[in-house]
Design a protein around this motif. Structure first.
Motif, PDB file in Angstrom:
ATOM      1  N   ALA A  90       0.459   9.260   1.857  1.00  0.00           N
ATOM      2  CA  ALA A  90      -0.269   9.097   0.600  1.00  0.00           C
ATOM      3  C   ALA A  90       0.070  10.214  -0.382  1.00  0.00           C
ATOM      4  O   ALA A  90       0.280   9.972  -1.582  1.00  0.00           O
ATOM      5  N   VAL A  91       0.109  11.458   0.114  1.00  0.00           N
ATOM      6  CA  VAL A  91       0.417  12.592  -0.753  1.00  0.00           C
ATOM      7  C   VAL A  91       1.851  12.500  -1.265  1.00  0.00           C
ATOM      8  O   VAL A  91       2.127  12.712  -2.453  1.00  0.00           O
ATOM      9  N   THR A  92       2.758  12.167  -0.375  1.00  0.00           N
ATOM     10  CA  THR A  92       4.175  12.074  -0.751  1.00  0.00           C
ATOM     11  C   THR A  92       4.395  10.986  -1.791  1.00  0.00           C
ATOM     12  O   THR A  92       5.093  11.196  -2.799  1.00  0.00           O
ATOM     13  N   GLU A  93       3.802   9.816  -1.572  1.00  0.00           N
ATOM     14  CA  GLU A  93       3.964   8.726  -2.536  1.00  0.00           C
ATOM     15  C   GLU A  93       3.337   9.089  -3.872  1.00  0.00           C
ATOM     16  O   GLU A  93       3.903   8.803  -4.941  1.00  0.00           O
ATOM     17  N   ALA A  94       2.158   9.731  -3.822  1.00  0.00           N
ATOM     18  CA  ALA A  94       1.504  10.135  -5.069  1.00  0.00           C
ATOM     19  C   ALA A  94       2.366  11.119  -5.842  1.00  0.00           C
ATOM     20  O   ALA A  94       2.446  11.061  -7.078  1.00  0.00           O
ATOM     21  N   TRP A  95       3.012  12.044  -5.121  1.00  0.00           N
ATOM     22  CA  TRP A  95       3.884  13.004  -5.806  1.00  0.00           C
ATOM     23  C   TRP A  95       5.047  12.301  -6.486  1.00  0.00           C
ATOM     24  O   TRP A  95       5.362  12.582  -7.646  1.00  0.00           O
ATOM     25  N   ALA A 234     -11.082   2.245 -10.679  1.00  0.00           N
ATOM     26  CA  ALA A 234     -10.630   3.604 -10.985  1.00  0.00           C
ATOM     27  C   ALA A 234     -11.842   4.518 -10.959  1.00  0.00           C
ATOM     28  O   ALA A 234     -12.904   4.158 -11.473  1.00  0.00           O
ATOM     29  N   ILE A 235     -11.670   5.709 -10.373  1.00  0.00           N
ATOM     30  CA  ILE A 235     -12.819   6.603 -10.220  1.00  0.00           C
ATOM     31  C   ILE A 235     -12.372   8.058 -10.265  1.00  0.00           C
ATOM     32  O   ILE A 235     -11.376   8.442  -9.641  1.00  0.00           O
ATOM     33  N   PHE A 236     -13.101   8.859 -11.036  1.00  0.00           N
ATOM     34  CA  PHE A 236     -12.954  10.310 -10.985  1.00  0.00           C
ATOM     35  C   PHE A 236     -13.970  10.827  -9.979  1.00  0.00           C
ATOM     36  O   PHE A 236     -15.154  10.519 -10.070  1.00  0.00           O
ATOM     37  N   LYS A 237     -13.523  11.617  -9.031  1.00  0.00           N
ATOM     38  CA  LYS A 237     -14.421  12.128  -7.989  1.00  0.00           C
ATOM     39  C   LYS A 237     -14.375  13.650  -7.966  1.00  0.00           C
ATOM     40  O   LYS A 237     -13.302  14.254  -7.919  1.00  0.00           O
ATOM     41  N   LEU A 238     -15.533  14.275  -8.038  1.00  0.00           N
ATOM     42  CA  LEU A 238     -15.606  15.713  -7.816  1.00  0.00           C
ATOM     43  C   LEU A 238     -15.927  15.907  -6.332  1.00  0.00           C
ATOM     44  O   LEU A 238     -17.051  16.245  -5.943  1.00  0.00           O
ATOM     45  N   LEU A 257      -5.521   2.649  -1.438  1.00  0.00           N
ATOM     46  CA  LEU A 257      -5.161   3.664  -2.415  1.00  0.00           C
ATOM     47  C   LEU A 257      -4.143   3.132  -3.412  1.00  0.00           C
ATOM     48  O   LEU A 257      -3.083   2.638  -3.039  1.00  0.00           O
ATOM     49  N   ASP A 258      -4.475   3.241  -4.687  1.00  0.00           N
ATOM     50  CA  ASP A 258      -3.546   2.892  -5.757  1.00  0.00           C
ATOM     51  C   ASP A 258      -2.838   4.162  -6.186  1.00  0.00           C
ATOM     52  O   ASP A 258      -3.416   5.022  -6.842  1.00  0.00           O
ATOM     53  N   ASN A 259      -1.582   4.294  -5.824  1.00  0.00           N
ATOM     54  CA  ASN A 259      -0.780   5.463  -6.172  1.00  0.00           C
ATOM     55  C   ASN A 259       0.161   5.165  -7.333  1.00  0.00           C
ATOM     56  O   ASN A 259       1.240   5.748  -7.440  1.00  0.00           O
ATOM     57  N   GLY A 260      -0.265   4.255  -8.178  1.00  0.00           N
ATOM     58  CA  GLY A 260       0.541   3.956  -9.345  1.00  0.00           C
ATOM     59  C   GLY A 260       1.507   2.811  -9.146  1.00  0.00           C
ATOM     60  O   GLY A 260       2.187   2.405 -10.087  1.00  0.00           O
ATOM     61  N   GLY A 261       1.559   2.291  -7.941  1.00  0.00           N
ATOM     62  CA  GLY A 261       2.490   1.200  -7.693  1.00  0.00           C
ATOM     63  C   GLY A 261       1.901  -0.171  -7.943  1.00  0.00           C
ATOM     64  O   GLY A 261       2.603  -1.173  -7.876  1.00  0.00           O
ATOM     65  N   GLY A 262       0.576  -0.215  -8.211  1.00  0.00           N
ATOM     66  CA  GLY A 262      -0.060  -1.485  -8.510  1.00  0.00           C
ATOM     67  C   GLY A 262      -0.386  -2.314  -7.285  1.00  0.00           C
ATOM     68  O   GLY A 262      -0.873  -3.425  -7.402  1.00  0.00           O
ATOM     69  N   THR A 263      -0.163  -1.771  -6.091  1.00  0.00           N
ATOM     70  CA  THR A 263      -0.422  -2.540  -4.879  1.00  0.00           C
ATOM     71  C   THR A 263      -1.776  -2.225  -4.277  1.00  0.00           C
ATOM     72  O   THR A 263      -2.264  -2.972  -3.441  1.00  0.00           O
ATOM     73  N   GLY A 264      -2.380  -1.116  -4.657  1.00  0.00           N
ATOM     74  CA  GLY A 264      -3.675  -0.746  -4.119  1.00  0.00           C
ATOM     75  C   GLY A 264      -4.794  -1.273  -4.974  1.00  0.00           C
ATOM     76  O   GLY A 264      -4.586  -2.016  -5.937  1.00  0.00           O
ATOM     77  N   THR A 266      -7.860   0.905  -5.611  1.00  0.00           N
ATOM     78  CA  THR A 266      -8.665   1.969  -6.194  1.00  0.00           C
ATOM     79  C   THR A 266      -7.784   3.141  -6.583  1.00  0.00           C
ATOM     80  O   THR A 266      -7.042   3.676  -5.748  1.00  0.00           O
ATOM     81  N   LEU A 267      -7.885   3.547  -7.837  1.00  0.00           N
ATOM     82  CA  LEU A 267      -7.154   4.691  -8.367  1.00  0.00           C
ATOM     83  C   LEU A 267      -8.110   5.875  -8.391  1.00  0.00           C
ATOM     84  O   LEU A 267      -9.140   5.826  -9.064  1.00  0.00           O
ATOM     85  N   TRP A 268      -7.789   6.944  -7.648  1.00  0.00           N
ATOM     86  CA  TRP A 268      -8.652   8.113  -7.568  1.00  0.00           C
ATOM     87  C   TRP A 268      -8.104   9.233  -8.447  1.00  0.00           C
ATOM     88  O   TRP A 268      -6.910   9.503  -8.461  1.00  0.00           O
ATOM     89  N   ILE A 269      -9.003   9.876  -9.167  1.00  0.00           N
ATOM     90  CA  ILE A 269      -8.657  11.018 -10.017  1.00  0.00           C
ATOM     91  C   ILE A 269      -9.534  12.193  -9.561  1.00  0.00           C
ATOM     92  O   ILE A 269     -10.749  12.029  -9.479  1.00  0.00           O
ATOM     93  N   GLU A 270      -8.973  13.332  -9.262  1.00  0.00           N
ATOM     94  CA  GLU A 270      -7.580  13.710  -9.320  1.00  0.00           C
ATOM     95  C   GLU A 270      -6.762  12.969  -8.248  1.00  0.00           C
ATOM     96  O   GLU A 270      -7.303  12.585  -7.213  1.00  0.00           O
ATOM     97  N   PRO A 271      -5.433  12.819  -8.467  1.00  0.00           N
ATOM     98  CA  PRO A 271      -4.607  12.084  -7.516  1.00  0.00           C
ATOM     99  C   PRO A 271      -4.362  12.878  -6.232  1.00  0.00           C
ATOM    100  O   PRO A 271      -4.569  14.092  -6.166  1.00  0.00           O
TER     101      PRO A 271
END
Length: 395
Positions: A90-95, A234-238, A257-264, A266-271
């Motif tokens: 997940a981290v690698t794909e997000a990067w 889409a959600i910003f989470k502290l 997890l939506d990492n920008g590829g459109g396949t997930g 939920t988009l989490w912020i911060e990524p």
């Protein structure tokens, strides 16, 4: 950089509470209540000082991004304690997809005394707080006490601009949710999220909010839902990523997890790639990549090495917050027991003392750009939950 004493405004507590600092007092171990927002003092800076600090923050941020890229490219996430294959993925794909993912803000903690280069202590790029007091309360304090003065503080404008600029990365036609944990008893997380939500609304975004504990899981659709049973797109989470991925619903986070590829879903912020920057191991990676850089302190992951006999060192848990678990070891002190958690060992550079108060600068980054300054003071050398926020001006 100078510290000055000044009489607080007569109704200071009521004023800052109305401005969102609903936690102006801190309860100490002796059960006393003492100011967290402390306007009995302030710091002044010259404009050249602030400009130099801005350049330092911009360079440090660029170096941190380069270090994050190095960690991914060389498959070194295990050194950050990130070993779960799904989290690594997940981290690698997000990067790799970071240009497609909204990323709003972060805060560098710096050692600076006005006489030499600022030194990086850590980078909280995932869940930084003290934002409301830095962006709002200290600005209004300056307008009251020093009308016509200036401040290193473009936080509000930059946050609104960041949401507006990154709106195109958000799923269309759905609200952007904002969430904090109900375990926050002081209200600091609540008001940080409320303030960020307000800046998003000023940028024209449709928003809603809830607590992390109110997030539901729809087993039929395999989607996260809010307390009105709407899909959370889409959600910003502290809420730290290391908690998010290990809580009972962590598997669902990774599955959807939506990492920008459109396949997930939920988009989490911060990524998720922000896990690379908010980990104290970053300090050692930076020292490895940029040895002897004037804004870095020596740091290692495999032990203090020669720091034990030269400068002394600070042992920092890789994922600690507000000084939790941090220990100081002056040069020549006996070797401590082996720590239970993974640590970064950073050269001991005691915080400068102004009138007996130990100071750390919190330099903010918004959308990758230096954006403002918040100052915290502590009685001891570790900036912990009993630290005080003190405003500043440029004179």
């Amino acid at each position: 950089m100078e510290r000055h004493t000044i009489a607080p405004r007569p109704d200071w507590q009521q004023i800052v509470e109305q401005q969102g600092v609903i936690y102006p007092l801190t309860r100490h171990p002796d059960d006393s209540l003492r100011p967290y927002w402390d306007e009995s003092a302030y710091y002044s800076f010259s404009l050249p000082e602030v400009e130099a600090l801005e350049e330092t923050v911009a360079e440090l941020h660029a170096m941190c991004l380069a270090a994050a890229g190095h960690l991914v490219e060389h498959d070194r996430l295990a050194e950050l304690g990130i070993t779960d294959p799904r989290v690594v993925r997940a981290v690698t794909e997000a990067w790799h997809r970071r240009v497609e993912l909204p990323s709003i803000y972060g805060r560098f903690d710096l050692r600076y005394d006005g006489t030499g280069p600022a030194k990086l202590l850590e980078y909280n790029a995932d869940t930084p707080t003290s934002l409301v007091e830095a962006a709002s309360a200290q600005w209004f304090w300056m307008e009251d006490r020093f009308p016509g003065a200036d401040q290193w503080n473009s936080l509000h404008e930059r946050l609104v601009h960041a949401w507006r600029a990154q709106a195109k990365l958000l799923p269309p036609g759905v609200p952007l949710h904002f969430a904090h944990s109900s375990a926050d008893e002081l209200g600091e997380d609540l008001m940080t999220v409320a303030y960020l939500k307000e800046t998003a609304e000023q940028a024209g975004l449709d928003t809603d909010w809830l607590t992390m504990e109110e997030i539901g899981w729809d087993t039929l659709s395999g989607r996260f839902v809010d307390n009105r049973l709407r899909f959370i797109r889409a959600i910003f989470k502290l809420y730290p990523w290391e908690w998010l991925t290990t809580d009972s619903f962590g598997g669902h986070v990774l599955d959807t997890l939506d990492n920008g590829g459109g396949t997930g879903s939920t988009l989490w912020i911060e990524p998720a790639w922000k896990m690379l920057l908010s980990n104290k191991a970053l300090l050692a990676i930076l020292w490895e990549l940029y040895p002897d850089h004037p804004n870095l302190l020596p740091a290692h992951l495999d032990g203090p090495r020669d720091l034990a006999d030269t400068t002394g060192y600070v042992a920092k848990p890789l994922l600690g917050r507000e000084g939790d678990g941090v220990t100081l070891h002056p040069p020549g002190s006996p070797a401590p027991p082996e720590p239970e958690d993974l640590c970064c060992y950073q050269a001991l550079a005691p915080l400068p003392a102004f009138d007996g108060n130990h100071v750390v600068l919190g330099a903010w980054v918004v959308d990758g750009e230096p954006a403002g300054l918040g100052i915290r003071e502590s009685s001891g050398l570790i900036t912990d939950s009993y630290a005080r926020f003190v405003p500043h001006v440029i004179l």
